[in-house]
Scaffold this motif. Sequence first.
Motif, PDB file in Angstrom:
ATOM      1  N   GLY A  22       0.813  -1.211   0.000  1.00 59.36           N
ATOM      2  CA  GLY A  22       0.000   0.000   0.000  1.00 59.36           C
ATOM      3  C   GLY A  22       0.846   1.260   0.000  1.00 59.36           C
ATOM      4  O   GLY A  22       0.595   2.208  -0.751  1.00 59.36           O
ATOM      5  N   ILE A  23       1.864   1.262   0.841  1.00 60.37           N
ATOM      6  CA  ILE A  23       2.760   2.415   0.908  1.00 60.37           C
ATOM      7  C   ILE A  23       3.530   2.544  -0.397  1.00 60.37           C
ATOM      8  O   ILE A  23       3.727   3.656  -0.903  1.00 60.37           O
ATOM      9  CB  ILE A  23       3.716   2.279   2.107  1.00 60.37           C
ATOM     10  N   ALA A  24       3.957   1.423  -0.954  1.00 63.80           N
ATOM     11  CA  ALA A  24       4.716   1.451  -2.210  1.00 63.80           C
ATOM     12  C   ALA A  24       3.855   2.004  -3.342  1.00 63.80           C
ATOM     13  O   ALA A  24       4.326   2.812  -4.152  1.00 63.80           O
ATOM     14  CB  ALA A  24       5.215   0.053  -2.555  1.00 63.80           C
ATOM     15  N   GLY A  25       2.606   1.582  -3.407  1.00 68.01           N
ATOM     16  CA  GLY A  25       1.709   2.075  -4.453  1.00 68.01           C
ATOM     17  C   GLY A  25       1.443   3.558  -4.331  1.00 68.01           C
ATOM     18  O   GLY A  25       1.447   4.288  -5.330  1.00 68.01           O
ATOM     19  N   THR A  26       1.229   4.009  -3.110  1.00 64.31           N
ATOM     20  CA  THR A  26       0.976   5.429  -2.880  1.00 64.31           C
ATOM     21  C   THR A  26       2.208   6.272  -3.209  1.00 64.31           C
ATOM     22  O   THR A  26       2.102   7.315  -3.857  1.00 64.31           O
ATOM     23  CB  THR A  26       0.554   5.669  -1.419  1.00 64.31           C
ATOM     24  N   ALA A  27       3.368   5.821  -2.781  1.00 67.71           N
ATOM     25  CA  ALA A  27       4.597   6.568  -3.062  1.00 67.71           C
ATOM     26  C   ALA A  27       4.886   6.590  -4.561  1.00 67.71           C
ATOM     27  O   ALA A  27       5.330   7.608  -5.091  1.00 67.71           O
ATOM     28  CB  ALA A  27       5.774   5.961  -2.300  1.00 67.71           C
ATOM     29  N   ALA A  28       4.613   5.499  -5.253  1.00 68.79           N
ATOM     30  CA  ALA A  28       4.827   5.467  -6.702  1.00 68.79           C
ATOM     31  C   ALA A  28       3.856   6.413  -7.399  1.00 68.79           C
ATOM     32  O   ALA A  28       4.235   7.102  -8.352  1.00 68.79           O
ATOM     33  CB  ALA A  28       4.657   4.046  -7.223  1.00 68.79           C
ATOM     34  N   TRP A  29       2.613   6.465  -6.934  1.00 70.84           N
ATOM     35  CA  TRP A  29       1.627   7.381  -7.518  1.00 70.84           C
ATOM     36  C   TRP A  29       2.050   8.832  -7.317  1.00 70.84           C
ATOM     37  O   TRP A  29       1.968   9.645  -8.241  1.00 70.84           O
ATOM     38  CB  TRP A  29       0.255   7.122  -6.897  1.00 70.84           C
ATOM     39  N   ILE A  30       2.525   9.158  -6.112  1.00 70.73           N
ATOM     40  CA  ILE A  30       2.989  10.521  -5.834  1.00 70.73           C
ATOM     41  C   ILE A  30       4.180  10.858  -6.716  1.00 70.73           C
ATOM     42  O   ILE A  30       4.275  11.967  -7.254  1.00 70.73           O
ATOM     43  CB  ILE A  30       3.334  10.680  -4.335  1.00 70.73           C
ATOM     44  N   ALA A  31       5.092   9.898  -6.898  1.00 69.82           N
ATOM     45  CA  ALA A  31       6.261  10.138  -7.752  1.00 69.82           C
ATOM     46  C   ALA A  31       5.832  10.406  -9.189  1.00 69.82           C
ATOM     47  O   ALA A  31       6.375  11.292  -9.850  1.00 69.82           O
ATOM     48  CB  ALA A  31       7.203   8.938  -7.699  1.00 69.82           C
ATOM     49  N   LYS A  32       4.833   9.657  -9.673  1.00 67.73           N
ATOM     50  CA  LYS A  32       4.349   9.880 -11.042  1.00 67.73           C
ATOM     51  C   LYS A  32       3.723  11.259 -11.187  1.00 67.73           C
ATOM     52  O   LYS A  32       3.975  11.965 -12.169  1.00 67.73           O
ATOM     53  CB  LYS A  32       3.330   8.812 -11.437  1.00 67.73           C
ATOM     54  N   VAL A  33       2.915  11.650 -10.232  1.00 69.10           N
ATOM     55  CA  VAL A  33       2.263  12.959 -10.284  1.00 69.10           C
ATOM     56  C   VAL A  33       3.298  14.076 -10.254  1.00 69.10           C
ATOM     57  O   VAL A  33       3.226  15.030 -11.043  1.00 69.10           O
ATOM     58  CB  VAL A  33       1.258  13.114  -9.112  1.00 69.10           C
ATOM     59  N   LEU A  34       4.275  13.969  -9.371  1.00 70.23           N
ATOM     60  CA  LEU A  34       5.314  15.003  -9.294  1.00 70.23           C
ATOM     61  C   LEU A  34       6.129  15.063 -10.574  1.00 70.23           C
ATOM     62  O   LEU A  34       6.511  16.145 -11.025  1.00 70.23           O
ATOM     63  CB  LEU A  34       6.227  14.745  -8.094  1.00 70.23           C
ATOM     64  N   PHE A  35       6.395  13.912 -11.191  1.00 69.69           N
ATOM     65  CA  PHE A  35       7.157  13.905 -12.435  1.00 69.69           C
ATOM     66  C   PHE A  35       6.371  14.558 -13.564  1.00 69.69           C
ATOM     67  O   PHE A  35       6.929  15.317 -14.362  1.00 69.69           O
ATOM     68  CB  PHE A  35       7.553  12.477 -12.814  1.00 69.69           C
ATOM     69  N   VAL A  36       5.063  14.307 -13.618  1.00 70.89           N
ATOM     70  CA  VAL A  36       4.233  14.929 -14.648  1.00 70.89           C
ATOM     71  C   VAL A  36       4.183  16.444 -14.444  1.00 70.89           C
ATOM     72  O   VAL A  36       4.294  17.212 -15.402  1.00 70.89           O
ATOM     73  CB  VAL A  36       2.820  14.316 -14.658  1.00 70.89           C
ATOM     74  N   ILE A  37       4.051  16.879 -13.205  1.00 67.46           N
ATOM     75  CA  ILE A  37       4.056  18.316 -12.918  1.00 67.46           C
ATOM     76  C   ILE A  37       5.391  18.923 -13.325  1.00 67.46           C
ATOM     77  O   ILE A  37       5.441  20.009 -13.911  1.00 67.46           O
ATOM     78  CB  ILE A  37       3.744  18.582 -11.429  1.00 67.46           C
ATOM     79  N   PHE A  38       6.490  18.218 -13.027  1.00 69.00           N
ATOM     80  CA  PHE A  38       7.809  18.697 -13.440  1.00 69.00           C
ATOM     81  C   PHE A  38       7.894  18.837 -14.957  1.00 69.00           C
ATOM     82  O   PHE A  38       8.389  19.842 -15.461  1.00 69.00           O
ATOM     83  CB  PHE A  38       8.894  17.740 -12.943  1.00 69.00           C
ATOM     84  N   LEU A  39       7.407  17.839 -15.696  1.00 70.25           N
ATOM     85  CA  LEU A  39       7.452  17.906 -17.155  1.00 70.25           C
ATOM     86  C   LEU A  39       6.640  19.079 -17.691  1.00 70.25           C
ATOM     87  O   LEU A  39       7.092  19.800 -18.586  1.00 70.25           O
ATOM     88  CB  LEU A  39       6.937  16.604 -17.763  1.00 70.25           C
ATOM     89  N   ILE A  40       5.453  19.283 -17.144  1.00 65.61           N
ATOM     90  CA  ILE A  40       4.605  20.385 -17.596  1.00 65.61           C
ATOM     91  C   ILE A  40       5.290  21.723 -17.333  1.00 65.61           C
ATOM     92  O   ILE A  40       5.345  22.588 -18.207  1.00 65.61           O
ATOM     93  CB  ILE A  40       3.223  20.320 -16.920  1.00 65.61           C
ATOM     94  N   LEU A  41       5.843  21.891 -16.141  1.00 69.24           N
ATOM     95  CA  LEU A  41       6.521  23.145 -15.817  1.00 69.24           C
ATOM     96  C   LEU A  41       7.771  23.343 -16.667  1.00 69.24           C
ATOM     97  O   LEU A  41       8.078  24.477 -17.075  1.00 69.24           O
ATOM     98  CB  LEU A  41       6.876  23.186 -14.335  1.00 69.24           C
TER      99      LEU A  41
END
Length: 51
Positions: A22-41
Amino acid sequence: MLHYAIVFLIIAIIAAVLGFGGIAGTAAWIAKVLFVIFLILAIVSFFRRST
C-alpha cells in the motif's frame, strides 16, 4: 520538483522490497504525479524563454 519525484520513487522501491504494498503504491503514484508536474513546468518554461 524532480528531486522529490526521485525521492518518492526510491521510497516506493524500498517499501515494495520490504513488502509494504500500500505504501509502495501510494509513493509510486505521488512520484508519477510530481514527475508529470515537473514535465509540464519544464515545457512551459522552455516555451516562455524561447519567445
